[in-house]
Motif scaffolding. Structure first.
Motif, mmCIF file in Angstrom:
data_model
loop_
_atom_site.group_PDB
_atom_site.id
_atom_site.type_symbol
_atom_site.label_atom_id
_atom_site.label_comp_id
_atom_site.label_asym_id
_atom_site.label_seq_id
_atom_site.Cartn_x
_atom_site.Cartn_y
_atom_site.Cartn_z
ATOM 1 N N SER A 180 9.771 58.844 9.724
ATOM 2 C CA SER A 180 8.808 59.950 9.792
ATOM 3 C C SER A 180 8.575 60.561 8.418
ATOM 4 C CB SER A 180 9.300 61.023 10.763
ATOM 5 O OG SER A 180 10.404 61.740 10.244
ATOM 6 N N VAL A 181 9.620 60.608 7.587
ATOM 7 C CA VAL A 181 9.462 61.120 6.227
ATOM 8 C C VAL A 181 8.601 60.163 5.415
ATOM 9 C CG1 VAL A 181 10.642 61.784 4.112
ATOM 10 C CG2 VAL A 181 11.642 62.379 6.313
ATOM 11 N N ALA A 190 1.451 59.554 -1.336
ATOM 12 C CA ALA A 190 2.553 59.496 -2.302
ATOM 13 C C ALA A 190 3.282 58.179 -2.050
ATOM 14 C CB ALA A 190 3.488 60.693 -2.122
ATOM 15 N N TRP A 191 2.702 57.084 -2.576
ATOM 16 C CA TRP A 191 3.103 55.749 -2.154
ATOM 17 C C TRP A 191 4.480 55.342 -2.647
ATOM 18 C CZ3 TRP A 191 0.623 54.539 1.844
ATOM 19 C CH2 TRP A 191 -0.716 54.892 1.997
ATOM 20 N N VAL A 192 4.874 55.777 -3.838
ATOM 21 C CA VAL A 192 6.211 55.435 -4.328
ATOM 22 C C VAL A 192 7.275 56.074 -3.436
ATOM 23 C CG1 VAL A 192 7.843 55.741 -6.217
ATOM 24 C CG2 VAL A 192 5.492 55.055 -6.698
ATOM 25 N N ALA A 193 7.089 57.358 -3.140
ATOM 26 C CA ALA A 193 8.046 58.045 -2.265
ATOM 27 C C ALA A 193 8.059 57.410 -0.878
ATOM 28 C CB ALA A 193 7.690 59.524 -2.172
ATOM 29 N N ALA A 194 6.876 57.031 -0.373
ATOM 30 C CA ALA A 194 6.804 56.388 0.944
ATOM 31 C C ALA A 194 7.556 55.060 0.933
ATOM 32 C CB ALA A 194 5.348 56.170 1.339
ATOM 33 N N ALA A 195 7.388 54.298 -0.144
ATOM 34 C CA ALA A 195 8.078 53.005 -0.244
ATOM 35 C C ALA A 195 9.588 53.190 -0.264
ATOM 36 C CB ALA A 195 7.616 52.270 -1.497
ATOM 37 N N ARG A 196 10.043 54.167 -1.002
ATOM 38 C CA ARG A 196 11.486 54.393 -1.085
ATOM 39 C C ARG A 196 12.073 54.759 0.272
ATOM 40 N NH1 ARG A 196 11.495 57.819 -6.780
ATOM 41 N NH2 ARG A 196 11.555 56.010 -8.180
ATOM 42 N N ARG A 197 11.377 55.604 1.010
ATOM 43 C CA ARG A 197 11.867 55.979 2.339
ATOM 44 C C ARG A 197 11.820 54.797 3.300
ATOM 45 N NH1 ARG A 197 14.493 60.983 3.281
ATOM 46 N NH2 ARG A 197 13.940 62.268 1.486
ATOM 47 N N ALA A 198 10.796 53.986 3.205
ATOM 48 C CA ALA A 198 10.719 52.815 4.063
ATOM 49 C C ALA A 198 11.886 51.873 3.787
ATOM 50 C CB ALA A 198 9.391 52.092 3.854
ATOM 51 N N ILE A 199 12.219 51.709 2.515
ATOM 52 C CA ILE A 199 13.353 50.859 2.148
ATOM 53 C C ILE A 199 14.661 51.449 2.678
ATOM 54 C CG2 ILE A 199 14.726 50.073 0.178
ATOM 55 C CD1 ILE A 199 12.088 49.622 -1.307
ATOM 56 N N THR A 200 14.773 52.765 2.697
ATOM 57 C CA THR A 200 15.957 53.405 3.264
ATOM 58 C C THR A 200 16.134 53.006 4.725
ATOM 59 O OG1 THR A 200 15.822 55.308 1.775
ATOM 60 C CG2 THR A 200 17.031 55.619 3.828
ATOM 61 N N VAL A 201 15.033 53.009 5.473
ATOM 62 C CA VAL A 201 15.104 52.602 6.878
ATOM 63 C C VAL A 201 15.592 51.166 7.000
ATOM 64 C CG1 VAL A 201 13.781 52.221 8.999
ATOM 65 C CG2 VAL A 201 13.271 54.203 7.551
ATOM 66 N N ILE A 202 15.005 50.274 6.186
ATOM 67 C CA ILE A 202 15.317 48.847 6.282
ATOM 68 C C ILE A 202 16.755 48.573 5.859
ATOM 69 C CG2 ILE A 202 14.690 46.551 5.435
ATOM 70 C CD1 ILE A 202 11.843 47.893 4.881
ATOM 71 N N ASP A 280 10.725 71.211 7.191
ATOM 72 C CA ASP A 280 11.404 70.833 8.412
ATOM 73 C C ASP A 280 11.852 69.384 8.438
ATOM 74 O OD1 ASP A 280 11.198 73.276 9.589
ATOM 75 O OD2 ASP A 280 9.324 72.870 10.624
ATOM 76 N N ILE A 281 11.172 68.529 7.662
ATOM 77 C CA ILE A 281 11.488 67.115 7.813
ATOM 78 C C ILE A 281 11.956 66.450 6.537
ATOM 79 C CG2 ILE A 281 9.742 66.876 9.623
ATOM 80 C CD1 ILE A 281 8.135 65.280 7.522
ATOM 81 N N MET A 282 11.875 67.113 5.416
ATOM 82 C CA MET A 282 12.222 66.447 4.153
ATOM 83 C C MET A 282 13.699 66.597 3.853
ATOM 84 S SD MET A 282 8.966 67.428 1.800
ATOM 85 C CE MET A 282 9.801 66.847 0.325
ATOM 86 N N ASP A 283 14.372 65.479 3.690
ATOM 87 C CA ASP A 283 15.791 65.474 3.346
ATOM 88 C C ASP A 283 15.901 65.270 1.845
ATOM 89 O OD1 ASP A 283 18.492 65.280 3.381
ATOM 90 O OD2 ASP A 283 18.547 63.207 4.073
ATOM 91 N N MET A 284 15.782 66.345 1.099
ATOM 92 C CA MET A 284 15.739 66.227 -0.362
ATOM 93 C C MET A 284 17.145 66.098 -0.922
ATOM 94 S SD MET A 284 12.571 66.193 -0.731
ATOM 95 C CE MET A 284 12.432 66.271 -2.509
#
Length: 284
Positions: A180-181, A190-202, A280-284
């Motif tokens: 969701s993040v 914010a594609w770099v941040a999106a990519a990093r979070r997607a990699i976290t899931v994987i 509410d949703i960002m785990d910084m």
């Protein structure tokens, strides 16, 4: 003869003192039992407020003995049923501190996990359709730790099997939160941040249902950035089943590029399904 009489008198006085000391103990035990019985009846009828008052009173007035120990244990459940998460956790920790070798210690860890897991849940949120997995992830991580303690330290306890089931659910929830993040960032381009979070899931949540959409989002993010080679690498990884059971061979996250920052721009007008409020949703 005089000495013998003195000895008999001393024995009589000591016996009298012992008898006098026993009477207050018996009276205290009877009073503690009466308070506990009142609390027990309140628990049986679901009157958690009265049960809380009686159990707290028992612990304050008679802090030692079997009734006090039982009150320390019961009040964990009463706080939980009252929806008081902080008091549930505090009572569980207090019980373990006072009774570190008690057979009920696994129960205290289980109840601590249960209270923390349900911290983001209530009837109003369920009624209006709020997804608890998109809210504060810290209690769920703490619940995960509590259940892990049950499984690892008390594998033969009555609570171990359910704790394992709940761990699986929390693991899947953690993946969904990270996804969701990633989608939140993608909605704001914010594609770099999106990519990093997607990699976290994987990488960190293999085998969960969130892996497939995370791979799709990662491919899109790479193409939006202009990293076609990495995008094709994701396609190949998907064909190999990466993330279905293990995180091996996931393409690396890109570094920041010109005009790309960690600052998330505002949501676009009509902003799709992005969660409201980054806090509410960002785990910084």
């Amino acid at each position: 003869m005089k000495r013998f009489c003195l000895i008999l008198l001393s024995i009589g006085l000591l016996a009298g003192c012992a008898s006098n000391n026993d009477e207050p103990n018996e009276l205290r035990n009877a009073e503690a039992a009466a308070i506990y019985e009142t609390a027990k009846r309140a628990m049986d009828r679901g009157d958690w407020q009265t049960a809380t008052q009686e159990l707290e009173s028992l612990q304050a007035q008679y802090p030692f003995g079997i009734h006090a120990t039982q009150a320390q244990l019961d009040i964990i459940y009463v706080y939980y049923r009252s929806g008081d998460v902080a008091s549930t956790v505090a009572a569980a920790e207090r019980f373990r501190r006072i009774n570190p070798r008690h057979r009920a210690v696994p129960y205290t860890w289980y109840m601590q996990g249960l209270a923390l897991e349900e911290k983001n849940e209530d009837m109003l949120k369920r009624w209006v359709g709020v997804d608890g997995t998109l809210r504060d992830p810290v209690p769920r991580r703490q619940a995960f730790d509590a259940y892990t303690t049950v499984v690892e330290q008390f594998p033969e306890s009555d609570y171990a099997d359910d704790a394992r089931t709940r761990l699986d659910g929390l693991f899947a929830d953690g993946a969904l939160y990270q996804l969701s993040v990633a989608e939140f960032y993608a909605d704001r381009r914010a594609w770099v941040a999106a990519a990093r979070r997607a990699i976290t899931v994987i990488d960190e949540f293999p085998g969960t249902p969130s892996v497939a959409p995370a791979l799709a989002l990662l491919e899109r993010a790479y193409r939006e950035i202009g990293l076609e080679d990495l995008a094709e690498g994701v396609v190949a990884a998907r064909a190999r089943g990466v993330g279905e059971t293990d995180p091996a061979a996931t393409p690396a996250a890109p570094s920041l590029y010109e005009n790309e920052t960690d600052v998330v721009p505002p949501a676009p007008q009509g902003g799709g399904n992005a969660p409201t409020g980054a806090g509410d949703i960002m785990d910084m």
